[in-house]
Every structure is written in C-alpha cells, then in structure tokens.
Design a protein around this motif. Structure first.
Motif, PDB file in Angstrom:
ATOM      1  N   CYS A 173       0.791  -1.256   0.107  1.00 27.44           N
ATOM      2  CA  CYS A 173      -0.007  -0.067   0.163  1.00 27.44           C
ATOM      3  C   CYS A 173       0.707   1.092   0.159  1.00 27.44           C
ATOM      4  O   CYS A 173       1.938   1.076   0.444  1.00 27.44           O
ATOM      5  CB  CYS A 173      -1.073  -0.020   1.342  1.00 27.44           C
ATOM      6  SG  CYS A 173      -0.040   0.029   2.765  1.00 27.44           S
TER       7      CYS A 173
ATOM      8  N   SER B 278      -4.688   3.480   3.482  1.00 25.67           N
ATOM      9  CA  SER B 278      -4.574   2.235   4.222  1.00 25.67           C
ATOM     10  C   SER B 278      -4.560   2.364   5.674  1.00 25.67           C
ATOM     11  O   SER B 278      -3.402   2.625   6.219  1.00 25.67           O
ATOM     12  CB  SER B 278      -3.290   1.299   3.950  1.00 25.67           C
ATOM     13  OG  SER B 278      -3.589   0.186   3.676  1.00 25.67           O
TER      14      SER B 278
ATOM     15  N   VAL C  89     -12.253  -4.795  -0.469  1.00 25.86           N
ATOM     16  CA  VAL C  89     -11.222  -4.102  -1.021  1.00 25.86           C
ATOM     17  C   VAL C  89     -11.024  -2.912   0.014  1.00 25.86           C
ATOM     18  O   VAL C  89      -9.787  -2.446   0.125  1.00 25.86           O
ATOM     19  CB  VAL C  89     -11.468  -3.661  -2.409  1.00 25.86           C
ATOM     20  CG1 VAL C  89     -12.775  -2.687  -2.596  1.00 25.86           C
ATOM     21  CG2 VAL C  89     -10.304  -2.885  -3.053  1.00 25.86           C
ATOM     22  N   TYR C  90     -11.989  -2.447   0.872  1.00 24.94           N
ATOM     23  CA  TYR C  90     -11.744  -1.068   1.545  1.00 24.94           C
ATOM     24  C   TYR C  90     -12.167  -1.494   2.900  1.00 24.94           C
ATOM     25  O   TYR C  90     -13.307  -2.004   3.072  1.00 24.94           O
ATOM     26  CB  TYR C  90     -12.471   0.103   0.962  1.00 24.94           C
ATOM     27  CG  TYR C  90     -12.388   1.139   1.531  1.00 24.94           C
ATOM     28  CD1 TYR C  90     -11.159   2.009   1.471  1.00 24.94           C
ATOM     29  CD2 TYR C  90     -13.439   1.761   2.413  1.00 24.94           C
ATOM     30  CE1 TYR C  90     -10.838   3.116   2.110  1.00 24.94           C
ATOM     31  CE2 TYR C  90     -13.325   3.221   3.052  1.00 24.94           C
ATOM     32  CZ  TYR C  90     -12.033   3.780   2.638  1.00 24.94           C
ATOM     33  OH  TYR C  90     -11.939   4.845   3.681  1.00 24.94           O
TER      34      TYR C  90
ATOM     35  N   THR D 279      -6.220  -1.297   3.161  1.00 23.31           N
ATOM     36  CA  THR D 279      -7.001  -0.974   1.585  1.00 23.31           C
ATOM     37  C   THR D 279      -6.181  -1.687   0.722  1.00 23.31           C
ATOM     38  O   THR D 279      -4.742  -1.565   0.697  1.00 23.31           O
ATOM     39  CB  THR D 279      -7.112   0.566   1.405  1.00 23.31           C
ATOM     40  OG1 THR D 279      -7.563   1.301   2.462  1.00 23.31           O
ATOM     41  CG2 THR D 279      -7.476   0.855   0.116  1.00 23.31           C
ATOM     42  N   HIS D 280      -6.967  -2.863   0.070  1.00 20.93           N
ATOM     43  CA  HIS D 280      -6.020  -3.716  -0.712  1.00 20.93           C
ATOM     44  C   HIS D 280      -5.623  -3.203  -2.090  1.00 20.93           C
ATOM     45  O   HIS D 280      -6.379  -3.352  -2.875  1.00 20.93           O
ATOM     46  CB  HIS D 280      -6.858  -4.968  -0.749  1.00 20.93           C
ATOM     47  CG  HIS D 280      -6.883  -5.800   0.692  1.00 20.93           C
ATOM     48  ND1 HIS D 280      -5.671  -6.382   1.503  1.00 20.93           N
ATOM     49  CD2 HIS D 280      -8.067  -5.737   1.666  1.00 20.93           C
ATOM     50  CE1 HIS D 280      -6.293  -6.673   2.458  1.00 20.93           C
ATOM     51  NE2 HIS D 280      -7.417  -6.311   2.849  1.00 20.93           N
ATOM     52  N   TRP D 281      -4.677  -2.758  -2.106  1.00 19.73           N
ATOM     53  CA  TRP D 281      -4.137  -2.061  -3.469  1.00 19.73           C
ATOM     54  C   TRP D 281      -4.034  -3.129  -4.638  1.00 19.73           C
ATOM     55  O   TRP D 281      -3.955  -2.554  -5.748  1.00 19.73           O
ATOM     56  CB  TRP D 281      -3.054  -1.141  -3.242  1.00 19.73           C
ATOM     57  CG  TRP D 281      -3.177   0.280  -2.448  1.00 19.73           C
ATOM     58  CD1 TRP D 281      -3.538   0.381  -1.229  1.00 19.73           C
ATOM     59  CD2 TRP D 281      -2.834   1.584  -3.071  1.00 19.73           C
ATOM     60  NE1 TRP D 281      -3.778   1.756  -0.981  1.00 19.73           N
ATOM     61  CE2 TRP D 281      -3.041   2.448  -2.119  1.00 19.73           C
ATOM     62  CE3 TRP D 281      -2.085   1.901  -4.442  1.00 19.73           C
ATOM     63  CZ2 TRP D 281      -2.960   3.853  -2.225  1.00 19.73           C
ATOM     64  CZ3 TRP D 281      -2.418   3.331  -4.587  1.00 19.73           C
ATOM     65  CH2 TRP D 281      -2.527   4.214  -3.304  1.00 19.73           C
TER      66      TRP D 281
ATOM     67  N   SER E 276      -5.836  -5.920  -4.987  1.00 20.45           N
ATOM     68  CA  SER E 276      -7.126  -6.355  -5.457  1.00 20.45           C
ATOM     69  C   SER E 276      -7.380  -6.119  -6.575  1.00 20.45           C
ATOM     70  O   SER E 276      -7.321  -4.824  -7.040  1.00 20.45           O
ATOM     71  CB  SER E 276      -8.221  -5.999  -4.473  1.00 20.45           C
ATOM     72  OG  SER E 276      -9.413  -6.228  -5.038  1.00 20.45           O
TER      73      SER E 276
ATOM     74  N   PHE F 194      -9.639  -2.972  -6.887  1.00 22.28           N
ATOM     75  CA  PHE F 194      -9.020  -1.577  -6.581  1.00 22.28           C
ATOM     76  C   PHE F 194      -8.923  -0.729  -7.832  1.00 22.28           C
ATOM     77  O   PHE F 194      -7.964  -1.007  -8.526  1.00 22.28           O
ATOM     78  CB  PHE F 194      -7.784  -1.784  -5.731  1.00 22.28           C
ATOM     79  CG  PHE F 194      -7.082  -0.507  -5.453  1.00 22.28           C
ATOM     80  CD1 PHE F 194      -7.396  -0.089  -3.986  1.00 22.28           C
ATOM     81  CD2 PHE F 194      -6.225   0.098  -6.001  1.00 22.28           C
ATOM     82  CE1 PHE F 194      -6.839   1.061  -3.545  1.00 22.28           C
ATOM     83  CE2 PHE F 194      -5.655   1.517  -5.579  1.00 22.28           C
ATOM     84  CZ  PHE F 194      -6.032   1.975  -4.248  1.00 22.28           C
TER      85      PHE F 194
ATOM     86  N   HIS G 269     -13.280   0.012  -5.093  1.00 25.63           N
ATOM     87  CA  HIS G 269     -13.005   1.066  -4.556  1.00 25.63           C
ATOM     88  C   HIS G 269     -12.393   2.284  -5.425  1.00 25.63           C
ATOM     89  O   HIS G 269     -11.575   2.050  -6.489  1.00 25.63           O
ATOM     90  CB  HIS G 269     -11.564   0.856  -3.511  1.00 25.63           C
ATOM     91  CG  HIS G 269     -11.429   2.103  -2.706  1.00 25.63           C
ATOM     92  ND1 HIS G 269     -12.243   2.726  -1.992  1.00 25.63           N
ATOM     93  CD2 HIS G 269     -10.046   2.488  -2.283  1.00 25.63           C
ATOM     94  CE1 HIS G 269     -11.955   3.657  -1.168  1.00 25.63           C
ATOM     95  NE2 HIS G 269     -10.386   3.620  -1.365  1.00 25.63           N
TER      96      HIS G 269
END
Lengths: 471, 471
Positions: A100, A108, B29-30, B69-71, B73, B76, B425
């Motif tokens: 992130c 994040s 994702v968030y 926050t899964h960047w 994914s 995303f 997201h």
C-alpha cells in the motif's frame, strides 16, 4: 512469474539470504575494483524478451557481489551500523506484499495507525516526556522518516515557518522575504553535513558553533554567537543539537542548550541518529536529559535498533505538529502524517518495528546495545594497552576513535594498508585537525573473536608499517 | 531468531505472501472501521520479553488485515496503480539481505553503479534524448528517488540555485535574498499538490497556469502569465509540466512549452509520475515529444512498471547535473549521486528494476501497459453505452473519468454507496467544478471479468439510487 513460481523462487531466495548472512565472514569486506566496473559486465539495454531466473541469480554472484561493501560482515567497522535482523526482513516481505502507499489514512488505515502506535512504543522505551507521545488524545507523536537528513530538514522547515509567522505578527511591515534573509540557524561544527544541507535547501543562513575539548557544544558557546548575531540584526531561530556526533560520538549539553533555546524562541531539534537507540537502556538515558526542552527529536532505529533501513523516527511535541499542519494543510487537507515528511507516499515500514520489538522484546534490544558497547570497550582496552596508540575521544557507546601517536601521514598510511587488505573496513575522521581512525561496532554478528582478530590485524600492519625505513 | 529459524519462517512468509495475493479478490477491498481502530487491539507498550512468532503472525490477520486498503485487489480502481510483481519482491528480499546504505560509491559500489546503468536502460526504453543518458562518458543520467514529490523538489531547488547565480552574475548588486523574493515558479492548475508544496519548501512563489478544455496547459497560456509577471518585476525561473495529470490524465503541450521555457531561461521539469511508464510503447511515445527541451524528467516505475514502491526515477540533462553538483559539492564532496536527492542514505533499489526488466523483458512490460489501457477502453465503452452517464475527459491511458449526468450531489451519493459497499474502490476528482468519479486500472491481476463485474455493480447501485423518491 506466477504465484506458484514465486513460492519456489521465494524459498530459494530465503535460503540465498540465510546462506549469504551465515557465510558473510568468508567474503572480503570491501570490494577490490575500480569505479565503472559494472557497466561492462551487463548489456547496455534491457532485454526485449524475458530471461531465465537462473541467469539472473547467477549474475547476482557474478555482477553484484564483487561490488558490495558487506555492511553485515562482522569485520565491517566503518561509518555507523546499518541495522539488520531476520524479523525485520520477514516484516519487509509482508510490507512488499501488502504494497500500500500510505499517503493518507484512507489509503490504508493500518499503515497510518500502526506507525502512530509504534512511535509511541518507541517514545516510551526512550522515556520521552509525555508531550512527545500521541496516545489517544495527545498532540505529540512521531512518524517514520526515511533518513535523519529528511527529519532534520522537516524540523528546520517547521522552525522557519514558525519564526516567520512570529516575527511577521510582531512587526507586520517586515515582508516574508526580509525576515527570511535575517533568519539564522545553528549547529555544532561537529554536526553531520546533512544539517548544513538542510539550511541550504531551506534558504537560510547556518552558523557552526565551536565545541569544547570533548567535541560537544556547551550553552555559553551558543549564547555568545547568538548574542553577536542579534546585535548584528539577525534573527536566531533554530539550533540542531547532536547526541552522538558522526566523527566521535560526542554529546552536546542539551540541559544547558535547551533552556537557552526556549528563552530565545529558538527551535531546538535533537539529532541522535546513531546514539538514540541506546537510550532504551537506563544507564544511557541520562544522556538524553534535557529532551524536555526540545521541539523535535530524531534517531534512526535502522542504525542500532535492529530495524532494517530505511527507518528513521522523528518525534515532535505540540508546537511542531501545530505549526507544520497549519502550514501545509492548505495543500493537503486529507491527512496529518504527510505534513511531517517530504515524500507523500510511504511504505508500511512500521511492520518492521512491530516484528522486531515483539520478537526481541525490550530486554533483547537492550542486550544488543549493551553487547556492542562492551565490544567497543574491549577494543578500547586493546588500544590503550599498546603504547604506540592513543584514544582520541571518550568511548561512550559503540565507537572508538584512535590513532598511532605520530603524524597524520603515518595514520593515513596505516588506514591505506587496512583498506587495501580488505580484511576489515574502517573509515577515518578529523578531530582537532588530526587524522583519526574510527572503529565502530556495526554488524549484529560481531563477537569478541572478531574484535581480537581485527586488533591482531591492525597491529600486524602497524608492525610492518613502522619497520619501513622512512619511519 | 537465527538463520535456521529464518529459513523456516521465511518459507512460511513466502507462502503467506503468495496466498494473500492469490486470494486477495475474496477480501473487501476497502476496510470497514473507524479512525483509531488499531490502538485498542494491541498493547500500549513494547513487550519486555520476546514473544512467539506464531502470535505475531496471528496478529497480522487480527490487527493489520482488517485495516488494509487492498491496493492489489483486482477491484481496486482508486488513485493510480502501485506497482507490484513477484520479481520485484524477490529483488527486495535480496536488497534487505545486502542491507547496504548507498550514500557514496565506496559505501557499496554495486549499489551506485547498477542504479546508473538501470536508469540508462530506462532512458533508452523511453527513447530519451542522448543527453539524458549517462553512458560511459555522458554528463546526463538518472537516479532513483523515493517519490515524485522528492523529484519535483530536487528539480525546483536546482532551478532556484541556477536562477540565483544567473541573476546575481548579471546584476551583482542584487542580494540573494532580493532575488529569491522575486523568483516565480509555474505549474498547471491541474498539477499535483506536491508541486505547490515544493515551492513552499523552497521558499519561492508559485503561480498556477489555467488549462484548456482538455485540462492541459498550452504555450500561450504560460506565455501570457510569464509576460505579466516580468512586467511586474518578477523573475520567472521554473515550470513544472505534467504528462498525465492526477485528476484526469491530461497532457501538457510540452512541444509548445519547452521552447518557451528555453527562451525565457526557465527550467522545465516534466512530472510524468503515472503516464511515464507508457512511453515504453511506441504508440504512446509521441506524447513525450518535447522532452528534448526539458531540464529534468521524472516518472514512477513503482506506479505502472511493475517495480514495487518506492522507486521513482528522475533523469536530467547536463545543466541539472552541472548545477546541482556545483551547489552541494561544498558540503558533500565524496559522491555525485547524493546531490540529486534529499536523503543521503539509499537502499539498493535498482535490484528491483534489474529483476523486473529481465524477467518481463521490454515486450512483457509493454504488454502490461497495453492490457491495462485496453481494460480502461473497455470500461469507457460500457460507460458510453449507458445514456445516464457521461465521460468527462479523453481516455488516453488507464484512467476513465466519468459521472452520472446530473448534479454533483447525485454523484457524491453514488460514490458514497460504492465506497460503503466495499466491493470496488474508487476516488473522486473535480473537473471544471464538477464532481467526477475516477476509475483507474490498478492491480496487475485485474482482468476483463473484473471490469464487467465492477460496471454491473456500479449500474446496480445507480439503479437503486435513481429509484429513491428524491431523484
């Protein structure tokens, strides 16, 4: 490369890393090559088609390793330590996977929040005053910076902003440019070059304060120069104190300097890049007394607290946060953390602290510091027992400054032989105009036997040097 | 933790990383939590005694993952991509093990030298003019910076130094402070906030240049504002052009702006943080035409070239190097690279480039760019086929700016529902005073099915929103 291949190559890389570190002692600590060596070893352009992984790994030994100065060799005694530990490396793998960019809370939340709490853990380990701790309602707290250079720059910029506002508020007819041209910052003549560089970037004057015969700044020395500058119409606004200078690990007297700075409305920043980690030990904590007068404090866990580079921490008290937030909030209203640093993006670096602090525990970290200080004392005893040598500065932490009694040239020759032998690696410094050898305990794996071996090596080279006809 | 345990835990971590990335699609994702969530989940102080590794790994799922926050994914679509690839992660493991601090050539020659050659590889991939390439005798070349913010700041500082010298040489009675107070820098009103922040740090004025209806700066717009400022006695010295703006991926017209900057003695820096990677494809390279007029150029391989963060590259031509070296040389005579960046220490980041470029090959990297642009075009078609929506800016690369026809409030409500659903997201931007949704193709793993699913999700939420009585 898909996940399946990564599982395979990842395991191989874990073994490569473990093998490298377990056998690092066998490698020459310092490379034997000329500048420009690498370019001819690899193509001049990127390949069009993918290459084989095996070829790349072979090239690590062929191209990279011959050019590496092995900072984690137990025979590396140069500069200051670069921290390295297995827990930190595991955390960095996780950091890479999460990947992130923590430029705001929403980008994040865990990245911002763990960092805030880890800096509190650190602040408590160091017994920093309450106003440096974020807690749940605090206004202080810290952030991870990449390097001490950045931390110094940030503190200077915050101080500059605060000073311009203060002077402008009291004498509104002074333009910002007028004020800026009169601002003057101070630091020790022994301070790291990055402090002077911060002033250059910030566009302000910086004056060097002379030190006493321990290479430390005292209150009266700063007071004298500040008085002169005020009489000349300048506006003193910032002092960067050093706890553990780069040349000799000297400690400025912050219990004298802090009250003076507070009185004169000067920001006091403390740069304890190397020595700061030692303050987690009660026996070294008194050297940090006076921090209560400081506006900001920085040290590098990536130097001496087993957290791999890059991880420099900066803690500030209220005024810092207040001021810098106000300054930059106009541009970036979404977050607070990003106002405390130059880059906006940030890796999830606090994972490294979390892993290291938990897997070592405070006692394990203290043991690491104490062991390295003991090794330095052991080296100091060896030097003191040899009448040809002298110790050039008090040995307080993991650094021993020493030299052969005699000319600078003699000592330059000795260092040249040491460097060319590639068995151990040292760098020099200048103290009172004398060429001095710095022996810093660096690698986590350095033990007494390495110290003894290093000293045998140094005395052997000394013996050979002194036998030459011109000495 | 010794080497044997690291071998075991390292293998486990490799699997953890692979599992995380293979199954990331299943995670929201968030995150669904409030600011401050983490503090209560962990102790307020570091432990005194070492903890078990298993407990820490359990805490990664309990404490960290809920706040990520899964960047990476495939759902995303926010900000711009953060690059991630398995080869880069392997190289980062090696970087951690070597653990050198490359602040000078001697501190680890391979670190400095590989970086210089990798920046040449990059420069050639982008077909940069010869004077941006170091080669064996060149005066240009590049370095890796942590972020584009730092690169912009460095270019502004170099330009500031050059301008002060130039003006001072022609009118010696002007003091440095006088000149500084008259310097004025420019950038697009669409530029990233870090550009304005660089001017704030550098203590110079910055003016925003209006853009045309494609959100791009044209030559005549800059010319007009420069003429006004010169007439008012100011000294224009710096223009930061953007290729691929953050809000809408607009491209300033550098073929018009470059000659103007050269004529006016203004430094032209190009910030192509996101879009720069695409210039490795011949079909996108024309957007970089005009770079031959620039003094410095920066883009982020850590955004779109599969090299994990942090890795921003800056290339400069002769004047940059010449000027910055001369400026800072007084302080740090030991190396050249360190004058091109704020921090003095540096990780061995070029290993990531070396692994990625070789394991993908130029063709593999081009395929990655093209695939993501195609996915953006696919999303654009879906939006265009739905009469309730409009496209708000030309889709040139991997970003689609779109909105519901109607009020800003309507679009804010749609985004709120999207964010709260946590299935995909996005973040918004403002274009011509309108609230616009940004849909950026980010993750390496995003495929057509994710685009289709994202659009189904958006239209479903739109359907629900438009059925509400107040619409």
């Amino acid at each position: 490369m898909d996940a399946a291949e990564f599982r395979r190559r990842g395991r191989e890389m874990v073994d490569f890393v473990a093998d490298y570190l377990e056998n690092i002692e066998q490698r020459p600590v310092y490379p034997d090559l000329e500048p420009g060596y690498l370019r001819s070893l690899i193509p001049t352009e990127a390949p069009l088609e993918p290459e084989n992984y095996e070829d790349i790994i072979k090239d690590v030994e062929r191209v990279i390793m011959p050019g590496v100065t092995h900072w984690h060799s137990p025979y590396f005694f140069a500069y200051f330590p670069a921290a390295s530990s297995y827990p930190a490396m595991l955390a960095d793998m996780l950091c890479g996977a999460i990947g992130c960019i923590g430029f705001s809370w929403a980008a994040s939340p865990a990245c911002t929040e763990l960092e805030t709490v880890m800096l509190d853990w650190l602040g408590k380990m160091l017994q920093l005053p309450e106003h440096f701790i974020a807690g749940t309602h605090g206004h202080g707290g810290g952030v991870i910076q990449g390097t001490a250079s950045e931390a110094t720059l940030m503190s200077l910029l915050a101080a500059r902003c605060k000073a311009i506002r203060r002077v402008h508020a009291s004498i509104p007819e002074n333009s910002e440019a007028d004020i800026l041209s009169k601002l003057v910052a101070y630091t020790s003549e022994q301070a790291h070059s990055s402090v002077e560089r911060a002033a250059l970037i910030g566009g302000v004057m910086m004056r060097k304060v002379p030190t006493d015969n321990s290479y430390a700044v005292r209150g009266d020395m700063l007071k004298k120069i500040v008085e002169e500058d005020k009489a000349a119409g300048l506006i003193p606004f910032y002092f960067c104190a050093t706890l553990g200078t780069t040349p000799s690990c000297a400690f400025d007297h912050i219990t004298e300097l802090g009250p003076l700075c507070n009185e004169e409305n000067m920001w006091m920043h403390i740069d304890a890049a190397y020595a700061g980690s030692a303050f987690i030990c009660p026996e070294f904590r008194p050297l940090l007394n006076g921090v209560e007068f400081a506006d900001s404090f920085n040290f590098n866990p990536h130097k001496w607290l087993l957290v791999n580079f890059d991880c420099s921490s900066i803690a500030k008290n209220n005024p810092f946060k207040h001021n810098l937030t106000v300054t930059v909030l106009l541009l970036c209203p979404s977050s607070v953390l990003q106002h405390w640093q130059i880059p906006l993006g940030r890796r999830f670096r606090s994972l490294k602290m979390w892993f290291v602090f938990r897997l070592y525990g405070l006692k394990g970290l203290q043991a690491h510091i104490r062991k390295q200080v003991d090794l330095a004392k052991e080296f100091e005893s060896l030097v003191r027992a040899d009448k040809r040598f002298e110790i050039c500065a008090e040995v307080i932490m993991g650094l021993v400054c020493f030299r052969l009694k005699g000319s600078n040239e003699l000592n330059q020759n000795l260092l040249k032989r040491i460097t060319e032998s590639r068995e151990i690696h040292l760098v020099p410094c200048q103290l009172s105009g004398r060429f001095v050898l710095r022996f810093a305990i660096c690698a986590r794996s350095t033990e007494s036997r390495h110290i003894q071996q290093a000293w045998r090596h140094i005395t052997q080279l000394t013996f050979e040097l002194l036998q030459e006809p011109n000495h």
